[in-house]
Design a protein around this motif. Structure first.
Motif, short mmCIF file in Angstrom:
data_model
loop_
_atom_site.label_atom_id
_atom_site.label_comp_id
_atom_site.label_asym_id
_atom_site.label_seq_id
_atom_site.Cartn_x
_atom_site.Cartn_y
_atom_site.Cartn_z
N ARG A 152 2.45 -8.00 15.38
CA ARG A 152 1.43 -7.51 16.30
C ARG A 152 2.00 -6.25 16.94
O ARG A 152 3.08 -6.27 17.50
CB ARG A 152 1.22 -8.58 17.37
CG ARG A 152 0.21 -8.23 18.43
CD ARG A 152 0.23 -9.36 19.45
NE ARG A 152 -0.70 -9.07 20.51
CZ ARG A 152 -1.99 -9.36 20.45
NH1 ARG A 152 -2.48 -9.96 19.40
NH2 ARG A 152 -2.79 -9.07 21.45
N ARG A 159 -13.59 -11.33 26.40
CA ARG A 159 -13.71 -12.76 26.68
C ARG A 159 -12.63 -13.22 27.66
O ARG A 159 -11.61 -12.57 27.85
CB ARG A 159 -13.60 -13.59 25.40
CG ARG A 159 -12.24 -13.50 24.68
CD ARG A 159 -11.31 -14.64 24.96
NE ARG A 159 -9.97 -14.43 24.44
CZ ARG A 159 -9.00 -13.88 25.14
NH1 ARG A 159 -9.19 -13.47 26.37
NH2 ARG A 159 -7.80 -13.71 24.61
N ASN A 206 -10.53 -16.91 28.18
CA ASN A 206 -10.38 -18.26 27.64
C ASN A 206 -10.19 -19.24 28.79
O ASN A 206 -9.30 -19.07 29.62
CB ASN A 206 -9.16 -18.32 26.69
CG ASN A 206 -9.12 -19.64 25.92
OD1 ASN A 206 -10.13 -20.35 25.84
ND2 ASN A 206 -7.97 -19.97 25.36
N ASP A 258 -5.65 -21.68 18.59
CA ASP A 258 -6.58 -21.23 17.53
C ASP A 258 -5.88 -21.07 16.18
O ASP A 258 -6.36 -21.54 15.17
CB ASP A 258 -7.38 -19.98 17.94
CG ASP A 258 -6.56 -18.75 18.29
OD1 ASP A 258 -5.31 -18.83 18.37
OD2 ASP A 258 -7.19 -17.68 18.47
N TYR A 259 -4.68 -20.44 16.17
CA TYR A 259 -4.01 -20.26 14.88
C TYR A 259 -3.31 -21.54 14.42
O TYR A 259 -2.72 -21.56 13.35
CB TYR A 259 -3.05 -19.06 14.91
CG TYR A 259 -2.00 -19.09 15.99
CD1 TYR A 259 -0.85 -19.86 15.85
CD2 TYR A 259 -2.15 -18.34 17.15
CE1 TYR A 259 0.12 -19.89 16.84
CE2 TYR A 259 -1.18 -18.37 18.14
CZ TYR A 259 -0.05 -19.14 17.98
OH TYR A 259 0.91 -19.16 18.96
N GLY A 314 -5.40 -15.17 16.14
CA GLY A 314 -6.30 -16.21 15.66
C GLY A 314 -7.75 -15.72 15.70
O GLY A 314 -8.01 -14.54 15.91
N MET A 353 -10.24 -16.86 17.82
CA MET A 353 -11.00 -17.12 19.06
C MET A 353 -11.74 -15.89 19.60
O MET A 353 -12.93 -15.97 19.91
CB MET A 353 -10.04 -17.63 20.14
CG MET A 353 -10.66 -17.67 21.51
SD MET A 353 -9.64 -18.50 22.72
CE MET A 353 -8.27 -17.40 22.92
N ASP A 354 -11.04 -14.76 19.73
CA ASP A 354 -11.61 -13.63 20.46
C ASP A 354 -12.83 -13.06 19.75
O ASP A 354 -13.88 -12.81 20.35
CB ASP A 354 -10.56 -12.54 20.65
CG ASP A 354 -9.28 -13.06 21.28
OD1 ASP A 354 -9.27 -14.22 21.74
OD2 ASP A 354 -8.28 -12.32 21.30
N TYR A 379 4.41 -13.06 20.47
CA TYR A 379 3.20 -13.72 19.95
C TYR A 379 3.47 -14.18 18.52
O TYR A 379 3.23 -15.33 18.15
CB TYR A 379 2.01 -12.76 19.99
CG TYR A 379 0.70 -13.41 19.57
CD1 TYR A 379 -0.15 -13.97 20.50
CD2 TYR A 379 0.35 -13.49 18.22
CE1 TYR A 379 -1.33 -14.59 20.12
CE2 TYR A 379 -0.82 -14.11 17.82
CZ TYR A 379 -1.66 -14.64 18.78
OH TYR A 379 -2.83 -15.26 18.39
#
Ligand code: GLA
Length: 443
Positions: free
Chosen positions: A23, A74, A76, A83-84, A215, A217-218, A268
């Motif tokens: 990342r 977003r 959370n 998520d991952y 992941g 989610m976003d 991350y």
């Protein structure tokens, strides 16, 4: 639980998403001013004003009218780094967004302009490459790359992009730019919008083209968000349920104003790699285990000897967090807030002690929040190492909470935080502009 089913293609395309690259980059644009941020999120300034502004800027830049699409950031509510691991998350779309003005071109060029940065870029749809170059434009170009690679033939287009999602705050400015441009590009080329597919392809753009192993989610909540609701998402099947939030509860986001960048980037991916290593080790004794989603607390305890102390704690966070997500969703389903405080506190402690993604500023912010009147729960939110906390606050006490937390945090840390009182918002949508009046069309 009642969930919306996802189409079959999702499984196969998700299985291909696995990339060892790190990342690295956030879109490099200037964030909004504090005043703009606070009034936007409390709904005082509408998206229509922003759409009008984007249309005006588009016309000034490209000389024509445009269609305008918007996609939200977003927050959370609970379910961090699950998520991952193919687990559960409970995010909500918020009132900060990215807007993309678009007009098709006759050639196959993408001519991009960032209103935030005042900077243009060009790309050729027939020669997009397969990796970004560390620029803000990696996000829109990566999305075009992922869409074309998935078989969507796109048209060349002029694009004007402008966002107000605070940067580096863990509120998903990346997903907002990806989804708004993806929606715009698909629409300009006449393709129907499949929101789940769009989310999966935006994630692929970020994983493979940008090089961030995030992941789903976003991007998912930016596509599917619903006003007044959080989404309970099963990140394995991509089934989801829109979960109404208790009417008296306000979502209050406290921005610590710090992002420990060195940690945030590499760590991350380190966490993700640790989870993968734990799955490899556990599957020696538990062959049915494909991800940490498949491991129960009992199985983890029984097989603790297979893991280092660090891996054991990482697993414990994911396994207990998955359960907390479902427990919070269940409380909301019953319209209850009793028990919320304990679940949110346990989530924060688990991130602080087991997953080790908190930092002093986040811990202080959560601790201050917990002492205020009308608070139903507080925890850090997002990837970690800075950014924001999410707080459930009684509507009646939200303004007082905002003032007191702001003052106490500034005294403790020496930084004035941004505090946003938010509503859960709609996901990506088209905002269509006619010459004299603007008509909003939601697809
Ligand atoms: C970032 C990623 C998400 C998720 C969160 C942590 O926001 O983009 O996919 O992993 O961190 O919950």
């Amino acid at each position: 639980m009642l969930m919306v089913r996802c189409p079959d293609f999702v499984r196969s395309s998700r299985d291909e998403i696995d990339d060892e690259r790190t990342r690295t980059h956030l879109p490099n644009w200037a964030g909004p001013t504090v005043e703009t941020v606070q009034c936007l999120c409390s709904g005082k300034r509408t998206g229509m004003n922003k759409a009008r502004e984007v249309l005006g800027s588009f016309k000034a830049r490209f000389g024509t009218g445009a269609s305008v699409y918007k996609a939200p950031g977003r927050v959370n509510l609970i379910g961090e780094h699950t998520d991952y691991n193919e687990g559960f998350v409970l995010p909500a779309a918020i009132g900060f967004s990215c807007w993309a003005g678009i007009a098709p071109r006759e050639d196959r060029k993408l001519v991009l302009y960032s209103g935030n940065l005042g900077e243009g870029r060009e790309a050729d749809l027939d020669n997009l490459g397969s990796r970004g170059s560390g620029q803000w434009s990696d996000y829109p170009i990566g999305v075009a790359w992922a869409l074309e690679a998935a078989g969507y033939r796109l048209r060349g287009a002029d694009l004007y992009i402008s966002g107000d999602v605070p940067l580096g705050a863990g509120l998903s400015s990346s997903a907002a730019i990806e989804v708004s441009t993806g929606y715009a590009l698909l629409s300009a080329a006449g393709h129907a919008i499949d929101r789940t597919k769009l989310a999966v392809l935006c994630q692929r753009a970020e994983n493979e083209f940008v090089g961030a192993r995030v992941g789903i989610m976003d991007q998912f909540v930016s596509c599917h968000g619903q006003a007044g609701h959080a989404l309970l998402i099963d990140c394995r099947s991509l089934e989801y349920r829109a979960q109404k939030l208790p009417a008296k509860v306000k979502l209050v986001i406290c921005n610590t104003m710090v992002k420990h960048k060195l940690q945030a980037g590499g760590e991350y991916n380190v966490r993700r790699a640790e989870c993968e290593e734990a799955v490899r080790k556990l599957s020696a004794a538990l062959p049915q285990v494909r991800s940490l989603r498949d491991v129960s607390s009992e199985e983890l305890a029984q097989n603790r000897n297979l893991l280092s102390e660090t891996l054991y704690r990482r697993c414990r966070h994911i396994i207990t967090e998955n359960k907390r997500v479902q427990d919070v969703a269940e409380l909301f389903e019953q319209g209850k807030v009793v028990g919320l405080r304990e679940l949110m506190a346990a989530s924060h402690e688990s991130m602080r002690d087991d997953y080790e993604i908190s930092c002093r500023e986040l811990d202080v912010m959560v601790e201050i929040a917990g002492r205020q009147r009308g608070v139903y729960g507080a925890r850090m939110t997002g990837g970690g190492f800075g950014g924001c906390t999410i707080n459930f606050v009684d509507a009646e006490h939200a303004a007082e909470f905002q003032a007191r937390v702001s003052a106490e945090y500034e005294t403790a840390i020496g930084l004035r935080p941004d505090i946003y009182i938010c509503e859960a918002s709609q996901g990506a949508e088209l905002v269509e502009a006619a010459a004299e009046n603007l008509t909003r069309v939601i697809r």
